[in-house]
Design an enzyme around this catalytic site. Structure first.
Site, PDB file in Angstrom:
ATOM      1  N   GLY A  10       0.879  -1.204   0.069  1.00  0.00           N
ATOM      2  CA  GLY A  10      -0.105  -0.051   0.096  1.00  0.00           C
ATOM      3  C   GLY A  10       0.821   1.193   0.120  1.00  0.00           C
ATOM      4  N   LEU A  36      -6.161 -10.111   6.820  1.00  0.00           N
ATOM      5  CA  LEU A  36      -6.792  -9.220   7.674  1.00  0.00           C
ATOM      6  C   LEU A  36      -8.286  -9.818   7.892  1.00  0.00           C
ATOM      7  CD1 LEU A  36      -5.135  -5.820   7.093  1.00  0.00           C
ATOM      8  CD2 LEU A  36      -5.050  -7.295   9.235  1.00  0.00           C
ATOM      9  N   ALA A  59      -5.832  -1.503   4.448  1.00  0.00           N
ATOM     10  CA  ALA A  59      -7.327  -1.365   4.555  1.00  0.00           C
ATOM     11  C   ALA A  59      -7.866  -1.366   3.051  1.00  0.00           C
ATOM     12  CB  ALA A  59      -7.712   0.369   4.583  1.00  0.00           C
ATOM     13  N   TYR A  98      -4.615   4.112  10.527  1.00  0.00           N
ATOM     14  CA  TYR A  98      -5.056   5.366   9.550  1.00  0.00           C
ATOM     15  C   TYR A  98      -6.698   5.250   9.258  1.00  0.00           C
ATOM     16  CZ  TYR A  98      -0.007   5.540   9.327  1.00  0.00           C
ATOM     17  OH  TYR A  98       1.026   5.551   9.892  1.00  0.00           O
ATOM     18  N   TYR A 124     -17.532   2.004   2.512  1.00  0.00           N
ATOM     19  CA  TYR A 124     -16.133   2.478   2.827  1.00  0.00           C
ATOM     20  C   TYR A 124     -16.118   3.341   3.852  1.00  0.00           C
ATOM     21  CZ  TYR A 124     -11.389   4.512   2.827  1.00  0.00           C
ATOM     22  OH  TYR A 124     -10.311   5.059   3.230  1.00  0.00           O
ATOM     23  N   TRP A 149      -7.602  11.889   0.679  1.00  0.00           N
ATOM     24  CA  TRP A 149      -7.078  12.166  -0.812  1.00  0.00           C
ATOM     25  C   TRP A 149      -5.524  11.727  -0.944  1.00  0.00           C
ATOM     26  CZ3 TRP A 149      -9.048  17.130  -3.510  1.00  0.00           C
ATOM     27  CH2 TRP A 149     -10.618  17.183  -3.004  1.00  0.00           C
TER      28      TRP A 149
END
Length: 289
Positions: A10, A36, A59, A98, A124, A149
Site C-alpha cells: 500500500g 486481515l 485497508a 489510519y 467504505y 486524498w
C-alpha cells in the site's frame, strides 16, 4: 524497537517502510503472511512477533467496490483494527491506525474537527468508522489518524492516473465541487515518524483520534491542474481540463463534497505539523526522476 506494519504494498505502508527503517526491526506483513479477514491469523501473528508497536497501514480502500462487497470491507476495515487493538492492549504497546475523511458526510461548510459527529455516506466510510469505534472501545494507547486524498509514486492513485490521462487524452472532465487536501503518502510517513519519535522521547501527547492531512485545500480539478502545470513545465503536452460538478460524474459510492479536515489538534498535542499540499506534491514529483 520491533515495529509490525500491516499492508505490504500500500502507498502508506511503502512510505513507512522507507521512513522508519532506521528505527529498528520492521516486520511488514502483506496479504500472503496476514489475511486481515482472518481474526485468528491476526492474533497468531501478533503473538508470534511480539512487537513494540503496531502500525495498521492496510485497508480496503476501493470506495466504489465496497458498495457491493460490504462484508469484505467490514472484515478488513472494522473487525481487523479492533482485533489489532486488543492484541496491542494485551502486550501493553501502542497502535497507530489510519482512517479517512469519508467518515464525514461533507455537509459542514467549515473544515471538520475531531469533535464533529461522523456521518459516513457509503460502505467504505461506514466500515472505517466502525474500525475507529472498535479501537476506541478497547482503549489503551492508540492513535487514529484520519487523512484524505492520499497519493504517491506507487499503486493506484489520482496523481498517477492523471499523469497518464493528461498525456493520452486531448480533453479531461474533472470534478470541481469536492474540496479537500491532497496528501502525499510521504507526508503521512514523515508525520508518523515524528509521532513515534515524540512517544519514544517521553513527550507523547494525548492518545486518541487526530486529523492528519496536508495544509491548504483544493478541488480534484485544482489538483489535476497542478499536476498538468508540473508536466507542462517539463515540456510535456497535456490535455485541456474542464471543470464539472459531481452530479455529472455519477459513481456507485457518494463522495463528501467537503473533505477538509482541521489538523490543529495534532500540532497542539504532539507538535507535529504538515506541509502545504503544493509543496508536498512538488517533493513527491521530484522523487519520480
Amino acid at each position: 524497537m520491533k515495529i509490525l506494519i500491516t499492508g505490504q504494498h500500500g502507498q502508506v505502508s511503502l512510505a513507512l517502510q522507507q521512513r522508519l527503517q532506521d528505527l529498528g526491526e520492521l516486520i511488514v506483513l502483506g496479504r500472503d503472511q496476514l489475511d486481515l479477514a482472518d481474526v485468528d491469523q491476526i492474533r497468531q501473528q501478533v503473538r508470534a512477533q511480539r512487537p513494540d508497536l503496531i502500525i495498521n497501514a492496510a485497508a480496503h480502500t476501493a470506495v466504489d467496490q465496497a458498495e457491493s462487497e460490504a462484508d469484505v470491507a467490514f472484515a478488513i476495515n472494522a473487525i481487523a483494527p479492533g482485533v489489532l487493538a486488543e492484541e496491542a492492549e494485551a502486550l501493553g504497546i501502542p497502535l497507530i491506525h489510519y482512517s479517512t475523511d469519508y467518515v464525514f458526510d461533507g455537509n459542514k461548510p467549515a473544515p471538520y474537527t475531531e469533535a464533529d459527529t461522523p456521518n459516513p455516506l457509503g460502505v467504505y466510510g461506514q466500515s472505517k468508522l466502525a474500525g475507529e469505534q472498535a479501537i476506541a472501545a478497547v482503549g489503551g494507547e492508540y492513535l487514529i489518524l484520519r487523512t484524505s486524498w492520499v497519493y504517491s509514486n506507487h499503486g493506484k492513485n489520482f496523481l498517477l492516473t492523471m499523469q497518464r490521462l493528461l498525456q493520452e487524452k486531448p480533453h479531461l472532465r474533472i470534478v470541481a465541487d469536492q474540496i479537500g487536501a491532497p496528501t502525499w503518502a510521504g507526508t503521512i510517513a514523515n508525520s508518523t515518524r515524528a509521532l513515534i519519535d515524540r512517544w519514544q522521547a517521553g513527550k507523547a501527547g494525548e492518545w486518541g483520534v487526530y486529523h492528519l492531512t496536508a495544509q491548504g485545500e483544493t478541488s480534484w480539478f485544482g489538483f489535476a491542474a497542478a499536476i498538468a502545470e508540473q508536466l507542462r513545465a517539463g515540456g510535456t503536452a497535456c490535455a485541456e481540463l474542464e471543470a464539472i460538478p459531481s452530479s455529472a460524474y455519477p459513481t456507485p459510492a457518494k463522495r463528501p463534497l467537503n473533505s477538509r479536515l482541521d489538523c490543529s489538534r495534532l500540532q497542539q498535542q504532539w507538535q507535529v505539523s504538515q506541509p502545504q499540499w503544493q509543496d508536498a506534491l512538488r517533493e513527491c514529483l521530484a522523487r519520480q526522476h
